[in-house]
Design a protein around this motif. Structure first.
Motif, PDB file in Angstrom:
ATOM      1  N   VAL A   1     -26.910  -8.962  24.827  1.00  0.00           N
ATOM      2  CA  VAL A   1     -25.671  -8.194  24.681  1.00  0.00           C
ATOM      3  C   VAL A   1     -24.562  -9.188  25.007  1.00  0.00           C
ATOM      4  N   PRO A   2     -23.726  -9.548  24.015  1.00  0.00           N
ATOM      5  CA  PRO A   2     -22.654 -10.522  24.295  1.00  0.00           C
ATOM      6  C   PRO A   2     -21.682  -9.986  25.352  1.00  0.00           C
ATOM      7  N   GLU A   3     -21.561 -10.740  26.448  1.00  0.00           N
ATOM      8  CA  GLU A   3     -20.683 -10.362  27.542  1.00  0.00           C
ATOM      9  C   GLU A   3     -19.901 -11.580  28.005  1.00  0.00           C
ATOM     10  N   GLU A   4     -18.801 -11.328  28.670  1.00  0.00           N
ATOM     11  CA  GLU A   4     -18.044 -12.398  29.300  1.00  0.00           C
ATOM     12  C   GLU A   4     -17.592 -11.932  30.672  1.00  0.00           C
ATOM     13  N   GLU A   5     -17.446 -12.895  31.566  1.00  0.00           N
ATOM     14  CA  GLU A   5     -16.975 -12.582  32.907  1.00  0.00           C
ATOM     15  C   GLU A   5     -15.462 -12.632  32.901  1.00  0.00           C
ATOM     16  N   VAL A   6     -14.848 -11.560  33.382  1.00  0.00           N
ATOM     17  CA  VAL A   6     -13.393 -11.541  33.497  1.00  0.00           C
ATOM     18  C   VAL A   6     -13.034 -11.355  34.963  1.00  0.00           C
ATOM     19  N   THR A   7     -11.912 -11.913  35.328  1.00  0.00           N
ATOM     20  CA  THR A   7     -11.400 -11.745  36.685  1.00  0.00           C
ATOM     21  C   THR A   7     -10.183 -10.842  36.581  1.00  0.00           C
ATOM     22  N   GLU A   8     -10.275  -9.699  37.229  1.00  0.00           N
ATOM     23  CA  GLU A   8      -9.129  -8.796  37.259  1.00  0.00           C
ATOM     24  C   GLU A   8      -8.374  -9.023  38.554  1.00  0.00           C
ATOM     25  N   VAL A   9      -7.068  -9.067  38.459  1.00  0.00           N
ATOM     26  CA  VAL A   9      -6.239  -9.194  39.652  1.00  0.00           C
ATOM     27  C   VAL A   9      -5.424  -7.915  39.737  1.00  0.00           C
ATOM     28  N   ASN A  10      -5.664  -7.157  40.776  1.00  0.00           N
ATOM     29  CA  ASN A  10      -4.968  -5.891  40.970  1.00  0.00           C
ATOM     30  C   ASN A  10      -4.378  -5.901  42.373  1.00  0.00           C
ATOM     31  N   ASP A  11      -3.067  -5.879  42.466  1.00  0.00           N
ATOM     32  CA  ASP A  11      -2.362  -5.951  43.747  1.00  0.00           C
ATOM     33  C   ASP A  11      -2.776  -7.179  44.544  1.00  0.00           C
ATOM     34  N   GLY A  12      -2.936  -8.312  43.855  1.00  0.00           N
ATOM     35  CA  GLY A  12      -3.258  -9.562  44.513  1.00  0.00           C
ATOM     36  C   GLY A  12      -4.731  -9.743  44.875  1.00  0.00           C
TER      37      GLY A  12
ATOM     38  N   PRO B   1     -14.699 -19.608  27.654  1.00  0.00           N
ATOM     39  CA  PRO B   1     -13.883 -19.735  28.855  1.00  0.00           C
ATOM     40  C   PRO B   1     -13.728 -18.372  29.539  1.00  0.00           C
ATOM     41  N   LYS B   2     -13.657 -18.391  30.858  1.00  0.00           N
ATOM     42  CA  LYS B   2     -13.503 -17.159  31.624  1.00  0.00           C
ATOM     43  C   LYS B   2     -12.060 -16.688  31.495  1.00  0.00           C
ATOM     44  N   ARG B   3     -11.912 -15.397  31.341  1.00  0.00           N
ATOM     45  CA  ARG B   3     -10.608 -14.795  31.161  1.00  0.00           C
ATOM     46  C   ARG B   3     -10.152 -14.142  32.460  1.00  0.00           C
ATOM     47  N   GLN B   4      -8.875 -14.219  32.751  1.00  0.00           N
ATOM     48  CA  GLN B   4      -8.340 -13.527  33.911  1.00  0.00           C
ATOM     49  C   GLN B   4      -7.442 -12.403  33.414  1.00  0.00           C
ATOM     50  N   VAL B   5      -7.768 -11.183  33.836  1.00  0.00           N
ATOM     51  CA  VAL B   5      -6.976 -10.020  33.469  1.00  0.00           C
ATOM     52  C   VAL B   5      -6.168  -9.619  34.687  1.00  0.00           C
ATOM     53  N   VAL B   6      -4.858  -9.568  34.534  1.00  0.00           N
ATOM     54  CA  VAL B   6      -3.981  -9.218  35.638  1.00  0.00           C
ATOM     55  C   VAL B   6      -3.388  -7.840  35.367  1.00  0.00           C
ATOM     56  N   HIS B   7      -3.542  -6.947  36.346  1.00  0.00           N
ATOM     57  CA  HIS B   7      -2.923  -5.626  36.236  1.00  0.00           C
ATOM     58  C   HIS B   7      -1.561  -5.715  36.903  1.00  0.00           C
TER      59      HIS B   7
ATOM     60  N   LYS C   1       0.941  -6.097  26.658  1.00  0.00           N
ATOM     61  CA  LYS C   1      -0.255  -5.975  27.498  1.00  0.00           C
ATOM     62  C   LYS C   1      -1.450  -6.699  26.894  1.00  0.00           C
ATOM     63  N   GLU C   2      -1.571  -6.683  25.581  1.00  0.00           N
ATOM     64  CA  GLU C   2      -2.723  -7.320  24.929  1.00  0.00           C
ATOM     65  C   GLU C   2      -2.783  -8.811  25.236  1.00  0.00           C
ATOM     66  N   HIS C   3      -1.630  -9.483  25.180  1.00  0.00           N
ATOM     67  CA  HIS C   3      -1.585 -10.922  25.426  1.00  0.00           C
ATOM     68  C   HIS C   3      -1.159 -11.255  26.855  1.00  0.00           C
ATOM     69  N   GLN C   4      -0.933 -10.213  27.667  1.00  0.00           N
ATOM     70  CA  GLN C   4      -0.542 -10.345  29.074  1.00  0.00           C
ATOM     71  C   GLN C   4       0.714 -11.195  29.231  1.00  0.00           C
ATOM     72  N   LYS C   5       1.756 -10.821  28.466  1.00  0.00           N
ATOM     73  CA  LYS C   5       3.028 -11.552  28.528  1.00  0.00           C
ATOM     74  C   LYS C   5       4.183 -10.577  28.690  1.00  0.00           C
TER      75      LYS C   5
ATOM     76  N   VAL D   1      16.567 -15.170  27.836  1.00  0.00           N
ATOM     77  CA  VAL D   1      15.273 -14.484  27.821  1.00  0.00           C
ATOM     78  C   VAL D   1      14.174 -15.534  27.986  1.00  0.00           C
ATOM     79  N   ALA D   2      13.279 -15.274  28.935  1.00  0.00           N
ATOM     80  CA  ALA D   2      12.138 -16.171  29.174  1.00  0.00           C
ATOM     81  C   ALA D   2      10.855 -15.370  28.958  1.00  0.00           C
ATOM     82  N   GLU D   3       9.869 -16.016  28.330  1.00  0.00           N
ATOM     83  CA  GLU D   3       8.568 -15.363  28.161  1.00  0.00           C
ATOM     84  C   GLU D   3       7.647 -15.878  29.254  1.00  0.00           C
ATOM     85  N   MET D   4       7.082 -14.962  30.011  1.00  0.00           N
ATOM     86  CA  MET D   4       6.211 -15.315  31.137  1.00  0.00           C
ATOM     87  C   MET D   4       4.895 -14.562  30.994  1.00  0.00           C
ATOM     88  N   GLU D   5       3.841 -15.141  31.586  1.00  0.00           N
ATOM     89  CA  GLU D   5       2.554 -14.462  31.623  1.00  0.00           C
ATOM     90  C   GLU D   5       2.499 -13.583  32.863  1.00  0.00           C
ATOM     91  N   PHE D   6       1.652 -12.540  32.805  1.00  0.00           N
ATOM     92  CA  PHE D   6       1.552 -11.587  33.911  1.00  0.00           C
ATOM     93  C   PHE D   6       1.304 -12.279  35.252  1.00  0.00           C
TER      94      PHE D   6
END
Length: 180
Positions: free
Chosen positions: A42-53, A116-122, A150-154, A167-172
């Motif tokens: 089953v194709p899976e990837e490890e993601v790191t979620e950051v929620n309230d630090g 590559p491992k993905r980091q998801v930031v809430h 939200k899709e690109h976390q920007k 205007v500046a574009e920043m990542e989450f």
């Protein structure tokens, strides 16, 4: 129609991927198909979620509803896999009992290779909220959220610099919500 060991894609009911893998493993052993059916994934990837630090790692299915199977396609192997509970069919099959097309080697590598491992930031912000930039060239500046992707976390943030608005574009992960 004996062939080579190749990878195929099974379509399953979403959420039943692991159960389908388990069922095929049991059927493979009970029906003596160890020489035709090899690996299931089953194709899976490890993601790191950051929620309230707080960072939390978890596995997420890359292709929900799909299982990869390495097998030698024969009539018997096809029948056993195709008729496993939870399997709705092979991808690349034209129906009416036709055999599916295998994945190309580069497709297998792209799906199963080291990703590559993905980091998801809430980030709990809305348009109009104030944020402080914590990383990058605009570090320590504050601004107003103008747009959220939200899709690109920007975010697009309206900053005041040198008496002008920019205007500046920043990542989450580069901002934090300011407590006003």
């Amino acid at each position: 129609m004996e062939g080579n060991k190749e990878w195929y894609v099974l379509h399953t009911y979403s959420g039943y991927e692991n159960k389908v893998m388990e069922n095929i493993e049991l059927r493979k052993e009970s029906m003596g198909m160890e020489n035709n059916i090899f690996r299931l994934q089953v194709p899976e990837e490890e993601v790191t979620e950051v929620n309230d630090g707080v960072e939390k790692k978890k596995m997420v299915k890359t292709f929900p509803g799909y299982v990869l199977i390495e097998m030698i396609m024969s009539d018997e192997a096809w029948f056993i896999v195709r008729n496993t509970p939870g399997v709705t069919g092979f991808i690349g099959s034209h129906g009416a009992g036709s055999k599916p097309s295998p994945l190309l080697p580069e497709e297998v590598e792209a799906i199963l290779g080291d990703t590559p491992k993905r980091q998801v930031v809430h980030l709990d912000v809305e348009v109009g909220d104030y944020v402080k930039i914590t990383d990058g060239a605009f570090s320590d500046l504050s601004g107003i959220v103008e747009e959220i992707d939200k899709e690109h976390q920007k975010l697009k943030i309206l900053l005041e610099m040198f008496g002008r608005q920019t205007v500046a574009e920043m990542e989450f992960h580069q901002v934090e919500k300011e407590q006003v």
